[in-house]
Design a protein around this motif. Structure first.
Motif, short mmCIF file in Angstrom:
data_model
loop_
_atom_site.label_atom_id
_atom_site.label_comp_id
_atom_site.label_asym_id
_atom_site.label_seq_id
_atom_site.Cartn_x
_atom_site.Cartn_y
_atom_site.Cartn_z
N SER A 103 0.85 -1.18 0.00
CA SER A 103 0.00 0.00 0.00
C SER A 103 0.89 1.24 0.00
O SER A 103 2.07 1.16 -0.37
N LYS A 104 0.34 2.36 0.46
CA LYS A 104 1.11 3.60 0.48
C LYS A 104 1.23 4.15 1.89
O LYS A 104 1.32 5.36 2.11
N LEU A 105 1.23 3.26 2.83
CA LEU A 105 1.29 3.65 4.24
C LEU A 105 2.63 4.33 4.53
O LEU A 105 3.70 3.80 4.24
N THR A 106 2.56 5.54 5.10
CA THR A 106 3.79 6.30 5.36
C THR A 106 4.16 6.33 6.84
O THR A 106 5.31 6.61 7.18
N GLN A 107 3.19 6.09 7.71
CA GLN A 107 3.50 6.08 9.14
C GLN A 107 2.46 5.28 9.90
O GLN A 107 1.37 5.02 9.39
N LEU A 108 2.82 4.91 11.13
CA LEU A 108 1.90 4.21 12.02
C LEU A 108 1.59 5.13 13.20
O LEU A 108 2.46 5.86 13.68
N PRO A 109 0.35 5.09 13.70
CA PRO A 109 0.03 5.90 14.88
C PRO A 109 0.68 5.31 16.13
O PRO A 109 0.90 4.10 16.23
N ALA A 110 0.98 6.16 17.08
CA ALA A 110 1.58 5.69 18.34
C ALA A 110 0.66 4.72 19.06
O ALA A 110 1.12 3.85 19.81
N SER A 111 -0.64 4.83 18.79
CA SER A 111 -1.61 3.96 19.47
C SER A 111 -1.45 2.50 19.08
O SER A 111 -2.09 1.62 19.68
#
Length: 560
Positions: A103-111
């Motif tokens: 996919s184009k996921l650029t970051q993950l949330p801290a949660s």
């Protein structure tokens, strides 16, 4: 159990293979659908993942909105074509598998760190350039796949994941793992290929999986990819040797080398250097610049000394220099604080430096077959030492400090000129004590305190008696006393109930203890019976009939 696999980047070959299995998924939100295991996660055949056992009949979602409407029911979440995850994903506290591939996921949330049930996280083929530190809170995580992203660094918190067994970070932009490789020792499968991790040290078993280049011409076609280089039969080291900036193992054994060029110092990633069986009389001082070197082998060279700069090798774990012409060691050898194995067997050493006592990580020391007449008292400081051999020297005595080596399991002092021993009672870990071919006339009572001793060899000494404390050697299996001056044995020998072999040949024995019949495990009993009376012989045969010694052996005793 996972099988430990490491695929290191610069070589571009994966050790993984996909083992697709058909899994049928049914949820209330969508009609029955078929998902192959290769769609859930690319897993090798040896990799046992949650999806092997998870019931896919419920709890599998492929729509994020639907999943967030039923957060407690979601166990597997497979998403595609998304470029971000909302922080609300942290509400999926029963989630066990999360997959967002290609996919184009650029970051993950801290949660993401709230997913304390998460066991597998598959994020390959995205555009991640970092992972949040909260990933370190995923205490149930077993598999983390972030291959083919844009990661430049991994969070330090990864090493705190106690259950992590599979870590795939291949094809990123990593120059560091964020923590020393040994911190990931609990990870059984580590994928690093396709990164710029040249300075990361590898264990021997991991190095052994990498390809070996045996042609300098072939290696020079792409020197940055060469991590193992083996060139035998050389008359001189190629001037281009410094080109291999990622080289970790260099084997130049079995050649005709008379010198090593100073350019060797350019190999900053080198972990192992083997120069066995050449014509080297010395090493360049630049050898001390090999800051990553862990293993140095110099055996079978006409080398008379080592440079003082060898003490700069702060990461050196193994130093082997067998059958050279070394007559002394530099004091700087005591600065090798990482050294675990030192093998100097078969040289011409007449003394050892006191600085050896500073090697507080040393586990194995072999100085056999040299010309030593004494040992430094500082050897008593080697608290981690488990194996020590000084056989075949001219030792006349031992420093009393050797009695402090409480982790020692093997002590070989065969073939010296020892006339007495220091107190040995503190050597509580000792299992093998080799003292044959010395000049011992007596043994200390403390010998009987070696409760773990299994083998005791005292052949060819001048012993006329043994201490009664010998019976305290409750684990003893082999007692070798050939060619001494013994006329009798202590009664306590009958307490050695684990004894399997006794050697007493070449002793003027006149009497044997009554308790020999208690040695139920005894299989071999060698002795000269020429001085035993018929009464003693009859008693001995009776006692041996209670052991495992074959009857045909005892039948021949006393025949004249």
């Amino acid at each position: 159990m996972f099988q430990r696999i490491l695929s290191l980047g610069l070589l571009g070959t994966s050790l993984l293979c996909v083992n697709p299995q058909i899994i049928t998924a049914q949820s209330k939100q969508s009609p029955k659908q078929t998902i192959t295991k290769s769609q859930v996660a690319d897993q090798p055949q040896t990799e046992k993942t949650l999806t092997d056992s998870l019931s896919i009949q419920e709890g599998v979602y492929t729509d994020l909105k639907q999943a967030l409407h039923h957060p407690q029911k979601v166990k597997v979440l497979v998403l595609s074509q998304i470029d971000s995850l909302p922080s609300s994903v942290g509400k999926l506290t029963n989630l066990k598998v999360l997959q967002i591939k290609n996919s184009k996921l650029t970051q993950l949330p801290a949660s993401i760190g709230n997913l304390n049930q998460l066991e597998e996280l598959h994020l390959s083929g995205n555009q991640l350039n970092s992972l949040p530190a909260s990933v370190g809170k995923l205490k149930s995580l077993q598999v983390l796949n972030v291959e083919s992203n844009q990661l430049t660094l991994l969070p330090d918190s990864l090493v705190a994941l106690p259950k992590l067994q599979v870590l795939k970070v291949a094809n990123n932009q990593l120059k560091s793992l964020g923590a020393p490789l040994e911190k990931f020792s609990h990870v059984s499968q580590l994928e690093l290929r396709g990164n710029a991790l040249g300075n990361i040290p590898l264990r021997k078993e991991e190095l052994a999986k990498l390809p070996v280049y045996t042609s300098i011409e072939e290696a020079l076609k792409n020197p940055s990819q060469v991590m193992r280089l083996e060139l035998s039969g050389l008359k001189e080291v190629p001037a281009s040797i410094g080109s291999f900036s990622n080289l970790k193992e260099l084997n130049l054994s079995n050649g005709y080398l008379q010198s090593v060029p100073s350019s060797i110092s350019e190999l900053k990633s080198l972990q192992s250097l083997n120069l066995t069986n050449n014509q080297l009389s010395t090493l360049p001082s630049e050898i001390g610049d090999l800051s990553s070197l862990q293993q140095l082998t110099l055996s079978l060279n006409p080398m008379e000394k080592l440079p003082e700069q060898i003490g700069k090798l702060g990461n050196l774990k193994e130093l082997t220099a067998m059958q050279t012409k070394l007559t002394s060691l530099p004091e700087s050898v005591g600065k090798l604080k990482s050294l675990q194995q030192l093998n100097l067997h078969g040289n011409q050493l007449s003394s050892l430096p006191e600085s050896l006592g500073n090697l507080n990580k040393l586990v194995s020391l072999d100085v056999g077959s040299n010309a030593l007449k004494g040992l430094p008292s500082s050897l008593g400081n080697l608290k981690e030492l488990t194996r020590f051999s000084a056989s075949g020297n001219g030792l006349e005595s031992l420093p009393k400090e050797m009695g402090n080596l409480d982790k020692l399991t093997s002590l070989n002092l065969t073939g010296n000129k020892l006339t007495q021993l220091p107190e040995l009672g503190k050597l509580k870990s000792l299992e093998s004590l080799q003292l044959s071919q010395n000049k011992l006339s007596a043994l200390p009572e403390s010998l009987g305190e070696l409760s773990k001793l299994k083998q005791l060899n005292l052949n060819q000494n001048g012993l006329s008696s043994l201490p009664e404390s010998l019976g305290g050697l409750s684990q003893l299996q082999g007692l070798h006393l050939d060619k001494n001056q013994l006329t009798s044995l202590p009664e306590s020998v009958g307490k050695l109930t684990n004894l399997k072999s006794i050697g007493l040949e070449g002793n003027p024995l006149e009497k044997l203890p009554d308790g020999l019949g208690e040695l139920k495990q005894l299989e071999s009993f060698r002795l000269d019976t020429s001085l035993l009376s018929q009464t003693e012989l009859s008693k001995l045969r009776l006692n041996m009939s209670k052991t495992l010694v074959p009857e045909w052996v005892t039948r021949g005793w006393g025949n004249k």
